[in-house]
Motif scaffolding. Structure first.
Motif, PDB file in Angstrom:
ATOM      1  N   TYR A  96      32.937  14.558  26.700  1.00  0.00           N
ATOM      2  CA  TYR A  96      31.901  14.358  25.684  1.00  0.00           C
ATOM      3  C   TYR A  96      32.318  13.280  24.692  1.00  0.00           C
ATOM      4  O   TYR A  96      33.516  13.061  24.471  1.00  0.00           O
ATOM      5  N   VAL A  97      31.313  12.635  24.088  1.00  0.00           N
ATOM      6  CA  VAL A  97      31.557  11.828  22.901  1.00  0.00           C
ATOM      7  C   VAL A  97      31.131  12.688  21.713  1.00  0.00           C
ATOM      8  O   VAL A  97      29.992  13.169  21.673  1.00  0.00           O
ATOM      9  N   TRP A  98      32.063  12.886  20.756  1.00  0.00           N
ATOM     10  CA  TRP A  98      31.854  13.836  19.664  1.00  0.00           C
ATOM     11  C   TRP A  98      31.570  13.120  18.363  1.00  0.00           C
ATOM     12  O   TRP A  98      32.204  12.106  18.057  1.00  0.00           O
ATOM     13  N   GLY A  99      30.681  13.703  17.578  1.00  0.00           N
ATOM     14  CA  GLY A  99      30.510  13.196  16.224  1.00  0.00           C
ATOM     15  C   GLY A  99      29.110  13.439  15.692  1.00  0.00           C
ATOM     16  O   GLY A  99      28.152  13.620  16.460  1.00  0.00           O
ATOM     17  N   ARG A 100      29.004  13.437  14.354  1.00  0.00           N
ATOM     18  CA  ARG A 100      27.689  13.587  13.720  1.00  0.00           C
ATOM     19  C   ARG A 100      26.831  12.390  14.103  1.00  0.00           C
ATOM     20  O   ARG A 100      27.209  11.249  13.830  1.00  0.00           O
ATOM     21  N   GLY A 101      25.709  12.678  14.786  1.00  0.00           N
ATOM     22  CA  GLY A 101      24.837  11.610  15.268  1.00  0.00           C
ATOM     23  C   GLY A 101      24.924  11.417  16.781  1.00  0.00           C
ATOM     24  O   GLY A 101      24.209  10.601  17.339  1.00  0.00           O
ATOM     25  N   ALA A 102      25.782  12.212  17.457  1.00  0.00           N
ATOM     26  CA  ALA A 102      25.989  12.010  18.903  1.00  0.00           C
ATOM     27  C   ALA A 102      24.690  12.198  19.690  1.00  0.00           C
ATOM     28  O   ALA A 102      24.472  11.531  20.701  1.00  0.00           O
ATOM     29  N   VAL A 103      23.821  13.127  19.231  1.00  0.00           N
ATOM     30  CA  VAL A 103      22.509  13.255  19.883  1.00  0.00           C
ATOM     31  C   VAL A 103      21.370  12.845  18.952  1.00  0.00           C
ATOM     32  O   VAL A 103      20.224  12.739  19.386  1.00  0.00           O
ATOM     33  N   ASP A 104      21.685  12.609  17.684  1.00  0.00           N
ATOM     34  CA  ASP A 104      20.637  12.292  16.700  1.00  0.00           C
ATOM     35  C   ASP A 104      21.146  11.205  15.775  1.00  0.00           C
ATOM     36  O   ASP A 104      21.588  11.505  14.688  1.00  0.00           O
ATOM     37  N   MET A 105      21.027   9.923  16.191  1.00  0.00           N
ATOM     38  CA  MET A 105      20.644   9.467  17.505  1.00  0.00           C
ATOM     39  C   MET A 105      21.451   8.243  17.905  1.00  0.00           C
ATOM     40  O   MET A 105      20.940   7.265  18.409  1.00  0.00           O
ATOM     41  N   LYS A 106      22.762   8.315  17.592  1.00  0.00           N
ATOM     42  CA  LYS A 106      23.609   7.165  17.927  1.00  0.00           C
ATOM     43  C   LYS A 106      23.817   7.055  19.437  1.00  0.00           C
ATOM     44  O   LYS A 106      24.236   5.999  19.927  1.00  0.00           O
ATOM     45  N   ASP A 107      23.513   8.117  20.182  1.00  0.00           N
ATOM     46  CA  ASP A 107      23.538   8.033  21.649  1.00  0.00           C
ATOM     47  C   ASP A 107      22.509   7.013  22.133  1.00  0.00           C
ATOM     48  O   ASP A 107      22.821   6.081  22.872  1.00  0.00           O
ATOM     49  N   MET A 108      21.284   7.166  21.660  1.00  0.00           N
ATOM     50  CA  MET A 108      20.205   6.244  22.052  1.00  0.00           C
ATOM     51  C   MET A 108      20.459   4.844  21.495  1.00  0.00           C
ATOM     52  O   MET A 108      20.186   3.838  22.157  1.00  0.00           O
ATOM     53  N   VAL A 109      20.992   4.774  20.279  1.00  0.00           N
ATOM     54  CA  VAL A 109      21.309   3.467  19.693  1.00  0.00           C
ATOM     55  C   VAL A 109      22.367   2.768  20.545  1.00  0.00           C
ATOM     56  O   VAL A 109      22.259   1.575  20.847  1.00  0.00           O
TER      57      VAL A 109
END
Ligand SMILES: [Zn+2]
Length: 440
Positions: A112-125
């Motif tokens: 996994y990539v961990w961190g605040r924003g990992a799914v909301d939404m730095k993943d998409m960024v």
């Protein structure tokens, strides 16, 4: 379709970029005085784009130290409407003491990539940025213009991000007819490894309401018939205990019908809420799209035990289904009565249909990478920047594709502790988005 080794390199970069973005603390509490890294994140994105040859527009919204980056990739047919791909760079706060890894470490571990924003939404960024770079580096021209927008302030409603840009710089989105962004495109596993990818076609409206009651101030020891605290508490209790009517909107109806086709499960209208529980973790979100809700969240009154204050205030978080605004208002007025003052911040519901060439392109892209899967429309109980872009006549979808493990409680990761995104899901999402961008 890009050559396999090239798209693999883009997928690798999506993972790296997501991790790097997660290392920049972009906490947005809603109070501009507490901003930390929104500027650093925007400068990071700007540099990654200019490095490969984009001319970017860097916008500081409203002179409030809020930072947005917009870039346009020219498509083969300039006569077609552009596709807007937007993502917000800010995140909600995270308390490191509650986390297994530091929320701003961007750690890549255990798949996994961990961190605040990992799914909301730095993943998409991260995925979007990797593909934007990929196309520029390899001179890949999509069928139509793509506008990439990286935005501030979504987590506080977008007043200094999407809302501000739509009001003050609509020229940046000129010609955009459709948009994709967050909270859709993720998979849920329904049966024997059959995955459904939920594409967001609708959002509830938001009304953050402040209620105020005025009474007569007085001494706490005496007979007193005009007590603001008593009147406000009664009104708030009525509202908090009220159940708004069950309304099956088109998006929810179509979603449930799709689930029935896949699983055979029934969702009878006389036990909709009970039967939605069969959906497991995602039922928290789907269940919240069956009715309007009004949840009291804050109370403020008084300053001393023996002083009756002259005013009392409450905050209520209301979420309203598409098509229900007027009916909601009537119901609210009846519940609260005439003596309560109301003030609110409002963002409208969003709804579009699940059809047309763009939807077909999303479905084809998903199925090419996950044969045997289905795509289904669904309604988000929360809100996104789509609410702002809707004002420009843009048709909005949530499509940030991720193929997720069956046992991952994805909806709990949003604003949750140990927010993380599977590395494989990011790689999958990059490949799906590539297919989608090149076919839409
Ligand atoms: Zn978000």
């Amino acid at each position: 379709m890009t050559e396999p080794n090239l798209i693999d390199a883009a997928a690798d970069e999506a993972v790296t970029l997501t991790s790097e973005l997660l290392r920049i603390d972009t906490t947005n509490t809603g109070d501009p005085a507490t901003l930390v890294g929104e500027r650093a994140a925007a400068e990071f994105v700007a540099e990654k784009l200019t490095e490969v040859g984009y001319e970017i527009t860097y916008v500081e919204s409203g002179g409030k130290d809020r930072h947005n980056v917009i870039a346009r990739l020219a498509g083969a047919d300039p006569g077609r409407g552009a596709l807007l791909v937007h993502g917000h760079l800010d995140v909600v706060p995270a308390d490191p003491s509650e986390w297994s890894v530091h929320p701003f470490s961007g750690a890549i571990q255990d798949g996994y990539v961990w961190g605040r924003g990992a799914v909301d939404m730095k993943d998409m960024v991260g995925m979007t940025l990797a593909l934007a770079r990929h196309y520029k580096k390899h001179d890949i021209v999509p069928p139509r213009d793509i506008i990439f927008a990286f935005l501030a302030d979504e987590e506080a409603g977008g007043k200094y991000g999407a809302q501000w840009l739509v009001d003050n710089r609509p020229d940046l989105f000129e010609g955009a007819t459709e948009a994709i962004s967050e909270v859709g495109g993720f998979s849920i596993t329904l049966r024997d490894n059959v995955r459904a990818y939920l594409i967001e076609t609708a959002e509830k409206g938001i009304r953050w309401m402040k209620l105020r009651v005025r009474g007569t101030a007085g001494h706490g020891s005496m007979i007193h018939r005009d007590n603001a605290v008593t009147k406000l508490s009664e009104a708030v209790a009525r509202l908090g205990n009220h159940r708004f009517p069950l309304v099956l909107t088109d998006s929810v109806r179509e979603f449930l019908a799709g689930v029935t086709e896949i699983t055979g499960w029934d969702f009878p209208e006389d036990d909709l809420e009970g039967s939605v529980a069969k959906l497991g973790n995602i039922s928290r979100m789907i269940g919240a799209t069956l009715r309007d809700t009004a949840n009291p969240t804050m109370l403020t009154a008084g300053y001393k035990s023996n002083v009756i204050p002259s005013t009392a205030e409450a905050a209520v978080d209301c979420r309203i289904l598409p098509g229900r605004l007027e009916a909601f208002d009537r119901e609210l007025d009846e519940l609260l009565g005439p003596d309560i003052e109301k003030e609110w911040m409002e963002l409208p519901p969003v709804e579009t249909t699940f059809d047309g060439a763009l939807v077909d392109a999303m479905t084809a892209a998903v199925l090419a990478e996950d044969p045997g899967a289905r795509t289904l429309p669904y309604m988000l109980s929360g809100g996104t920047d789509a609410k702002s872009f809707q004002r420009l006549g843009i048709r909005n979808f949530g499509f940030a594709p991720l193929r997720l493990p069956a046992d991952l409680d994805f909806s709990a990761l949003f604003h949750g502790v140990d927010e993380r995104v599977p590395v494989d899901a990011l790689r999958f999402g990059t490949r799906v988005l590539d297919r989608f961008f090149r076919a839409s």
